[in-house]
Design a protein around this motif. Structure first.
Motif, PDB file in Angstrom:
ATOM      1  N   LEU A  87      49.788  49.219  35.770  1.00 42.24           N
ATOM      2  CA  LEU A  87      50.042  48.248  36.852  1.00 42.24           C
ATOM      3  C   LEU A  87      49.203  48.672  38.051  1.00 42.24           C
ATOM      4  O   LEU A  87      49.422  49.735  38.636  1.00 42.24           O
ATOM      5  CB  LEU A  87      51.530  48.245  37.237  1.00 42.24           C
ATOM      6  N   ILE A  88      48.231  47.853  38.382  1.00 39.31           N
ATOM      7  CA  ILE A  88      47.348  48.167  39.518  1.00 39.31           C
ATOM      8  C   ILE A  88      46.970  46.870  40.221  1.00 39.31           C
ATOM      9  O   ILE A  88      46.580  45.892  39.578  1.00 39.31           O
ATOM     10  CB  ILE A  88      46.025  48.855  39.082  1.00 39.31           C
ATOM     11  N   VAL A  89      47.076  46.896  41.549  1.00 34.75           N
ATOM     12  CA  VAL A  89      46.609  45.771  42.368  1.00 34.75           C
ATOM     13  C   VAL A  89      45.507  46.298  43.286  1.00 34.75           C
ATOM     14  O   VAL A  89      45.643  47.402  43.861  1.00 34.75           O
ATOM     15  CB  VAL A  89      47.770  45.158  43.183  1.00 34.75           C
ATOM     16  N   ASP A  96      51.128  41.389  48.901  1.00 30.24           N
ATOM     17  CA  ASP A  96      51.120  39.923  48.900  1.00 30.24           C
ATOM     18  C   ASP A  96      51.808  39.382  47.661  1.00 30.24           C
ATOM     19  O   ASP A  96      51.612  38.213  47.306  1.00 30.24           O
ATOM     20  CB  ASP A  96      49.681  39.389  48.966  1.00 30.24           C
ATOM     21  N   SER A 100      54.419  41.678  41.852  1.00 28.83           N
ATOM     22  CA  SER A 100      55.683  40.977  41.511  1.00 28.83           C
ATOM     23  C   SER A 100      55.407  39.821  40.557  1.00 28.83           C
ATOM     24  O   SER A 100      56.171  39.591  39.611  1.00 28.83           O
ATOM     25  CB  SER A 100      56.358  40.457  42.785  1.00 28.83           C
ATOM     26  N   ASP A 121      56.603  55.284  32.660  1.00 32.02           N
ATOM     27  CA  ASP A 121      56.451  56.608  33.266  1.00 32.02           C
ATOM     28  C   ASP A 121      55.790  56.375  34.611  1.00 32.02           C
ATOM     29  O   ASP A 121      54.614  56.022  34.688  1.00 32.02           O
ATOM     30  CB  ASP A 121      55.580  57.502  32.369  1.00 32.02           C
ATOM     31  N   ILE A 122      56.572  56.560  35.680  1.00 37.14           N
ATOM     32  CA  ILE A 122      56.085  56.251  37.026  1.00 37.14           C
ATOM     33  C   ILE A 122      55.235  57.387  37.594  1.00 37.14           C
ATOM     34  O   ILE A 122      54.585  57.239  38.620  1.00 37.14           O
ATOM     35  CB  ILE A 122      57.287  55.961  37.955  1.00 37.14           C
ATOM     36  N   GLU A 128      53.605  59.056  44.459  1.00 30.10           N
ATOM     37  CA  GLU A 128      53.381  57.620  44.198  1.00 30.10           C
ATOM     38  C   GLU A 128      54.464  56.796  44.887  1.00 30.10           C
ATOM     39  O   GLU A 128      55.265  56.125  44.241  1.00 30.10           O
ATOM     40  CB  GLU A 128      53.390  57.332  42.691  1.00 30.10           C
ATOM     41  N   ALA A 131      54.373  52.841  44.305  1.00 28.36           N
ATOM     42  CA  ALA A 131      54.800  52.462  42.953  1.00 28.36           C
ATOM     43  C   ALA A 131      56.312  52.651  42.807  1.00 28.36           C
ATOM     44  O   ALA A 131      57.013  51.808  42.248  1.00 28.36           O
ATOM     45  CB  ALA A 131      54.060  53.300  41.926  1.00 28.36           C
ATOM     46  N   LYS A 133      58.665  52.731  45.205  1.00 28.53           N
ATOM     47  CA  LYS A 133      59.417  51.754  46.008  1.00 28.53           C
ATOM     48  C   LYS A 133      59.309  50.361  45.407  1.00 28.53           C
ATOM     49  O   LYS A 133      60.271  49.583  45.420  1.00 28.53           O
ATOM     50  CB  LYS A 133      58.929  51.768  47.460  1.00 28.53           C
ATOM     51  N   HIS A 135      59.022  49.601  42.247  1.00 28.45           N
ATOM     52  CA  HIS A 135      59.899  49.495  41.076  1.00 28.45           C
ATOM     53  C   HIS A 135      61.370  49.501  41.474  1.00 28.45           C
ATOM     54  O   HIS A 135      62.172  48.771  40.890  1.00 28.45           O
ATOM     55  CB  HIS A 135      59.574  50.600  40.061  1.00 28.45           C
ATOM     56  N   SER A 137      62.539  48.229  44.171  1.00 27.54           N
ATOM     57  CA  SER A 137      62.824  46.886  44.716  1.00 27.54           C
ATOM     58  C   SER A 137      62.810  45.828  43.614  1.00 27.54           C
ATOM     59  O   SER A 137      63.274  44.711  43.819  1.00 27.54           O
ATOM     60  CB  SER A 137      61.838  46.521  45.835  1.00 27.54           C
TER      61      SER A 137
HETATM   62  C1  LIG Z   1      52.406  49.668  43.378  1.00 28.50           C
HETATM   63  C2  LIG Z   1      51.496  48.434  43.486  1.00 28.50           C
HETATM   64  C3  LIG Z   1      51.156  47.936  42.103  1.00 28.50           C
HETATM   65  C4  LIG Z   1      52.281  47.337  44.247  1.00 28.50           C
HETATM   66  O1  LIG Z   1      51.479  46.138  44.240  1.00 28.50           O
HETATM   67  P1  LIG Z   1      51.690  44.952  45.323  1.00 28.50           P
HETATM   68  O2  LIG Z   1      51.023  43.728  44.812  1.00 28.50           O
HETATM   69  O3  LIG Z   1      51.258  45.453  46.648  1.00 28.50           O
HETATM   70  O4  LIG Z   1      53.279  44.789  45.306  1.00 28.50           O
HETATM   71  P2  LIG Z   1      54.124  43.518  45.866  1.00 28.50           P
HETATM   72  O5  LIG Z   1      53.377  42.885  46.995  1.00 28.50           O
HETATM   73  O6  LIG Z   1      54.500  42.639  44.721  1.00 28.50           O
HETATM   74  O7  LIG Z   1      55.414  44.268  46.456  1.00 28.50           O
HETATM   75  C5  LIG Z   1      56.746  43.828  46.211  1.00 28.50           C
HETATM   76  C6  LIG Z   1      57.704  44.730  46.926  1.00 28.50           C
HETATM   77  O8  LIG Z   1      57.593  46.099  46.462  1.00 28.50           O
HETATM   78  C7  LIG Z   1      57.782  47.022  47.583  1.00 28.50           C
HETATM   79  N1  LIG Z   1      56.505  47.703  47.883  1.00 28.50           N
HETATM   80  C8  LIG Z   1      55.274  47.448  47.369  1.00 28.50           C
HETATM   81  N2  LIG Z   1      54.368  48.311  47.907  1.00 28.50           N
HETATM   82  C9  LIG Z   1      55.032  49.094  48.770  1.00 28.50           C
HETATM   83  C10 LIG Z   1      54.648  50.161  49.634  1.00 28.50           C
HETATM   84  N3  LIG Z   1      53.358  50.569  49.723  1.00 28.50           N
HETATM   85  N4  LIG Z   1      55.603  50.758  50.389  1.00 28.50           N
HETATM   86  C11 LIG Z   1      56.888  50.362  50.322  1.00 28.50           C
HETATM   87  N5  LIG Z   1      57.338  49.339  49.536  1.00 28.50           N
HETATM   88  C12 LIG Z   1      56.413  48.724  48.765  1.00 28.50           C
HETATM   89  C13 LIG Z   1      58.187  46.144  48.748  1.00 28.50           C
HETATM   90  O9  LIG Z   1      59.603  45.978  48.690  1.00 28.50           O
HETATM   91  C14 LIG Z   1      57.478  44.824  48.419  1.00 28.50           C
HETATM   92  O10 LIG Z   1      58.051  43.697  49.070  1.00 28.50           O
HETATM   93  P3  LIG Z   1      57.579  43.330  50.600  1.00 28.50           P
HETATM   94  O11 LIG Z   1      56.081  43.387  50.637  1.00 28.50           O
HETATM   95  O12 LIG Z   1      58.139  41.939  50.790  1.00 28.50           O
HETATM   96  O13 LIG Z   1      58.213  44.370  51.488  1.00 28.50           O
HETATM   97  C15 LIG Z   1      50.197  48.753  44.300  1.00 28.50           C
HETATM   98  O14 LIG Z   1      50.546  49.420  45.494  1.00 28.50           O
HETATM   99  C16 LIG Z   1      49.192  49.611  43.532  1.00 28.50           C
HETATM  100  O15 LIG Z   1      48.371  49.086  42.770  1.00 28.50           O
HETATM  101  N6  LIG Z   1      49.237  50.937  43.742  1.00 28.50           N
HETATM  102  C17 LIG Z   1      48.264  51.853  43.076  1.00 28.50           C
HETATM  103  C18 LIG Z   1      48.450  51.953  41.579  1.00 28.50           C
HETATM  104  C19 LIG Z   1      49.853  52.365  41.197  1.00 28.50           C
HETATM  105  O16 LIG Z   1      50.461  53.261  41.791  1.00 28.50           O
HETATM  106  N7  LIG Z   1      50.376  51.694  40.139  1.00 28.50           N
HETATM  107  C20 LIG Z   1      51.717  51.933  39.627  1.00 28.50           C
HETATM  108  C21 LIG Z   1      51.687  52.912  38.527  1.00 28.50           C
HETATM  109  S1  LIG Z   1      53.325  53.108  37.858  1.00 28.50           S
END
Ligand SMILES: CC(C)(COP(=O)(O)OP(=O)(O)OC[C@H]1O[C@@H](n2cnc3c(N)ncnc32)[C@H](O)[C@@H]1OP(=O)(O)O)[C@@H](O)C(=O)NCCC(=O)NCCS
Length: 167
Positions: A87-89, A96, A100, A121-122, A128, A131, A133, A135, A137
């Motif tokens: 899972l990567i954005v 944004d 989700s 496996d987080i 992290e 990631a 937070k 999960h 949420s």
């Molecule tokens: C983790 C990751 C995938 C989240 O992607 P995202 O598109 O930004 O997530 P969303 O916008 O759908 O976030 C939904 C909710 O999750 C929580 N959340 C997401 N990123 C967060 C952060 N950096 N800090 C705190 N809460 C966070 C919030 O509750 C958020 O809702 P909100 O924005 O309304 O407050 C992104 O940060 C990422 O790619 N990280 C690097 C790679 C990684 O760690 N992957 C996971 C491996 S298990």
């Protein structure tokens, strides 16, 4: 990045031509190893293995791959569970709702197949934080921990989400 992209995010299963852009996303994951090699092998084999149980999605915005996520039987295969991975954005598109959106597609896929659990496996929840937070949420809980499993300060943290049963 276009400010209009939020209206036009498309989530679809990946294909071979997406792999280079997916690997650019993998490159954004902070790691001591080069993760792109193992990811490339895994993504390519999923496209050719006709017995593969699972799916991988890409999120497209502004005409490019800005997110990805997949699920499969994983390291402890069970007919009750799927394991989420990669899972990567893109860092320019975070907070944004793209992760989700990807997750809701993965959950629908698991639900339609009668799975009870989504697991992953987080990694290290101390490092992290996004990631972890994200999960939390999304209804996941830490269900198992093994400190230093992958190496010094590289903990195994298993998170799982119980899916509602099909009636
Ligand atoms: C983790 C990751 C995938 C989240 O992607 P995202 O598109 O930004 O997530 P969303 O916008 O759908 O976030 C939904 C909710 O999750 C929580 N959340 C997401 N990123 C967060 C952060 N950096 N800090 C705190 N809460 C966070 C919030 O509750 C958020 O809702 P909100 O924005 O309304 O407050 C992104 O940060 C990422 O790619 N990280 C690097 C790679 C990684 O760690 N992957 C996971 C491996 S298990």
């Amino acid at each position: 990045m276009s400010s209009e992209y939020k209206k036009n995010i498309c989530i679809r299963p990946f294909n071979e031509s997406d792999i280079p852009e997916m690997l650019n996303l993998v490159d954004q994951v902070v790691s001591l190893e080069d993760l792109t090699k193992s990811a490339c092998i895994q993504f390519a084999s999923e496209l050719t293995d006709t017995t593969h149980e699972g799916i991988r999605f890409v999120a497209i915005a502004d005409g490019i791959v800005v997110g990805t996520m997949g699920c499969a039987l994983g390291p402890i295969p069970s007919k009750q569970a799927l394991w989420a991975d990669w899972l990567i954005v893109d860092s320019d598109y975070r907070r944004d709702g793209i992760a989700s959106l990807l997750y809701s597609k993965i959950e629908s896929y698991a639900f339609e197949r009668g799975k009870r659990y989504l697991c992953l496996d987080i990694g290290n929840i101390d490092k992290e934080r996004a990631a972890y937070k994200f999960h939390l949420s999304n209804g996941f809980q830490v269900v198992g921990q093994l400190p230093d499993y992958w190496g010094d300060c590289e903990h195994l943290n298993i998170m799982a989400k119980f899916l509602p049963s099909r009636k």
